[in-house]
Design an enzyme around this catalytic site. Sequence first.
Site, PDB file in Angstrom:
ATOM      1  N   HIS A 176       1.082  -1.262  -0.325  1.00  0.00           N
ATOM      2  CA  HIS A 176       0.272  -0.070  -0.285  1.00  0.00           C
ATOM      3  C   HIS A 176       0.820   1.399  -0.035  1.00  0.00           C
ATOM      4  CE1 HIS A 176      -3.709   2.101   0.319  1.00  0.00           C
ATOM      5  NE2 HIS A 176      -3.261   3.019   1.219  1.00  0.00           N
ATOM      6  N   HIS A 187       1.212   5.921  -0.717  1.00  0.00           N
ATOM      7  CA  HIS A 187       0.029   7.052  -2.097  1.00  0.00           C
ATOM      8  C   HIS A 187       2.061   7.786  -2.696  1.00  0.00           C
ATOM      9  CE1 HIS A 187      -3.471   6.365  -0.924  1.00  0.00           C
ATOM     10  NE2 HIS A 187      -3.619   6.312   0.107  1.00  0.00           N
ATOM     11  N   ARG A 246      -4.030  15.791   6.129  1.00  0.00           N
ATOM     12  CA  ARG A 246      -5.412  15.466   5.207  1.00  0.00           C
ATOM     13  C   ARG A 246      -4.561  17.188   4.207  1.00  0.00           C
ATOM     14  NH1 ARG A 246     -11.438  14.310   3.720  1.00  0.00           N
ATOM     15  NH2 ARG A 246     -11.674  15.938   3.554  1.00  0.00           N
ATOM     16  N   TYR A 266      -4.942   7.680  -7.181  1.00  0.00           N
ATOM     17  CA  TYR A 266      -6.030   8.838  -6.857  1.00  0.00           C
ATOM     18  C   TYR A 266      -6.024   9.437  -7.751  1.00  0.00           C
ATOM     19  CZ  TYR A 266      -4.625   9.656  -2.601  1.00  0.00           C
ATOM     20  OH  TYR A 266      -4.548  10.327  -1.293  1.00  0.00           O
ATOM     21  N   HIS A 302     -11.437   3.933  -3.450  1.00  0.00           N
ATOM     22  CA  HIS A 302     -10.825   4.706  -2.677  1.00  0.00           C
ATOM     23  C   HIS A 302     -11.709   4.274  -0.975  1.00  0.00           C
ATOM     24  CE1 HIS A 302     -10.281   7.817   0.272  1.00  0.00           C
ATOM     25  NE2 HIS A 302      -8.801   7.819  -0.271  1.00  0.00           N
ATOM     26  N   ARG A 316     -16.013   6.569   1.420  1.00  0.00           N
ATOM     27  CA  ARG A 316     -16.709   8.091   1.591  1.00  0.00           C
ATOM     28  C   ARG A 316     -16.693   8.505  -0.124  1.00  0.00           C
ATOM     29  NH1 ARG A 316     -13.086  11.723   1.255  1.00  0.00           N
ATOM     30  NH2 ARG A 316     -11.366  10.265   2.495  1.00  0.00           N
ATOM     31  N   HIS A 318      -9.668   1.549   1.200  1.00  0.00           N
ATOM     32  CA  HIS A 318      -9.588   2.217   2.855  1.00  0.00           C
ATOM     33  C   HIS A 318     -11.005   1.833   3.268  1.00  0.00           C
ATOM     34  CE1 HIS A 318      -6.388   4.829   0.372  1.00  0.00           C
ATOM     35  NE2 HIS A 318      -6.205   4.263   1.437  1.00  0.00           N
ATOM     36  N   GLU A 335     -10.572   2.872   8.386  1.00  0.00           N
ATOM     37  CA  GLU A 335      -9.071   3.542   9.476  1.00  0.00           C
ATOM     38  C   GLU A 335      -9.670   4.802  10.115  1.00  0.00           C
ATOM     39  OE1 GLU A 335      -7.079   5.904   6.298  1.00  0.00           O
ATOM     40  OE2 GLU A 335      -5.224   6.356   7.856  1.00  0.00           O
ATOM     41  N   HIS A 371      -5.673  -1.007   6.334  1.00  0.00           N
ATOM     42  CA  HIS A 371      -5.996  -0.736   7.908  1.00  0.00           C
ATOM     43  C   HIS A 371      -6.844  -1.646   8.122  1.00  0.00           C
ATOM     44  CE1 HIS A 371      -4.028   2.881   6.124  1.00  0.00           C
ATOM     45  NE2 HIS A 371      -4.605   3.216   5.747  1.00  0.00           N
ATOM     46  N   ASP A 418       2.495   2.797   2.858  1.00  0.00           N
ATOM     47  CA  ASP A 418       1.098   4.098   2.965  1.00  0.00           C
ATOM     48  C   ASP A 418       1.410   5.757   2.811  1.00  0.00           C
ATOM     49  OD1 ASP A 418      -1.692   5.194   2.970  1.00  0.00           O
ATOM     50  OD2 ASP A 418      -2.038   4.257   5.035  1.00  0.00           O
TER      51      ASP A 418
END
Length: 448
Positions: free
Chosen positions: A65, A67, A88, A127, A211, A214, A238, A241, A275, A326
């Site tokens: 995993h 990003h 974020r 993404y 993703h 959400r 995900h 988490e 997660h 991650d």
Amino acid sequence: MTRWLAEYAWLPDDAEPTPDVLIEATDGRFTAVTPLTGGGPPAAGVEVDAVRLPGLTLPGLANAHSHAFHRALRGRTHDRRGDFWSWRDLMYTVAARLDPDSYLALARATYAEMALAGITCVGEFHYLHHGPDGTPYDDSNAMSAALVEAAAHAGIRLTLLDAAYLTATVDGEPLVGPQRRFGDGNALRWADRVAAFRPEDGHVQVGAAIHSVRAVPADQLATVANLAERAGVPLHVHVSEQPAENDACRAVHGRTPTRLLADHGVLGPHTTAVHATHPTAADVALLGDSRTGVCLCPTTERDLADGIGPARRLAEAGSPLSLGSDSHAVVDLFEEARAVELDERLRTRRRGHFGAVELLAAATVTGHAALGWADAGRLAAGFRADLVTVRLDSARTAGVPPVGVFFAATAADVTQVVVDGRTVVADGRHRTVDVPTELRDAIAEVTS
Ligand SMILES: [Zn+2]
């Protein structure tokens, strides 16, 4: 044919490493893995025409995993009392700065850092698809192509987990601001774009991702799951988490994220839940009974104050466990692996939940399988010729028995990395990428 002589090698399913193992490969695959002595200490006089690998040689490590662009955030999110959501916000700031050229540079340096750490394959949960305002590039998969090229430069394999990211909230609020570049509008358009991306390179596979609950409306979850199933590729998502994700999902759908995914056909042996830090007991049973994998990312989970997931209960329920770095607060699968055990100790105030063999499997063969490479992660004839050699004479590892390496070594102890038969790291240095310099320059480009 290439031949290596490992001082110690960890052979499949063995409780501890074996001394003096001759490893042979042709065309990127092992043809023979042969212990030369009958156990005990390495025989000093063994003379074989082979490249010597002093220390402990492991199968290739799989980082299930990633990003890649989060690497630019390392060390930049601690100076104020930030929470997950302020982290974020900074992540979105970096995301807004990237284009295919700057992402190629950042991902190439990040993947090369992974190679130095012994990672031979990465699962990129991708993404960042479109231009900053959501307009597709002329090539709508230009960002994907940059990641494929980055992995090729770094010398590691890539599973590009192309993520559907359609909404901002569980109740379907539209993407706004920096999020707009993540979205394809709806799952069918996501599927069309993914289907159009067919890289020919042997080091890459294209998989799928949701993703989160959400970011993909419930009535579109099956579209993504069906594409992955028809194509026979891995599907990652995900899951739980943060407790806030569970609360929002219950409020809108009257069930947990795991239950929602199960109800729309997302779970199964080709799916990996990333997660799973806050599942209910029923969620753990749903994941285990469906043989859905779980990718734990302990160094990110601690960095973001997510909590400690029920790793032992998930494994007992039937979920194969893999590991991911991650957000790349740390790129070190030894640290991720021992954290699985050490976090359980903190939570339960007991020792001895996971043995070294289980941690090795999570870091290697199970991670590769979660990324669609069932023929990688074991030192055995027929498998991909990935080798990771860890020195046993550093300040951290001197005096440590080889079986204890997962509780002692760090990524800095990796000296030699071979991917598909090609040497990518020798004497602790990447053969083609100046990793610190490229990381510094690529990060400056997107943060200054
Ligand atoms: Zn993630």
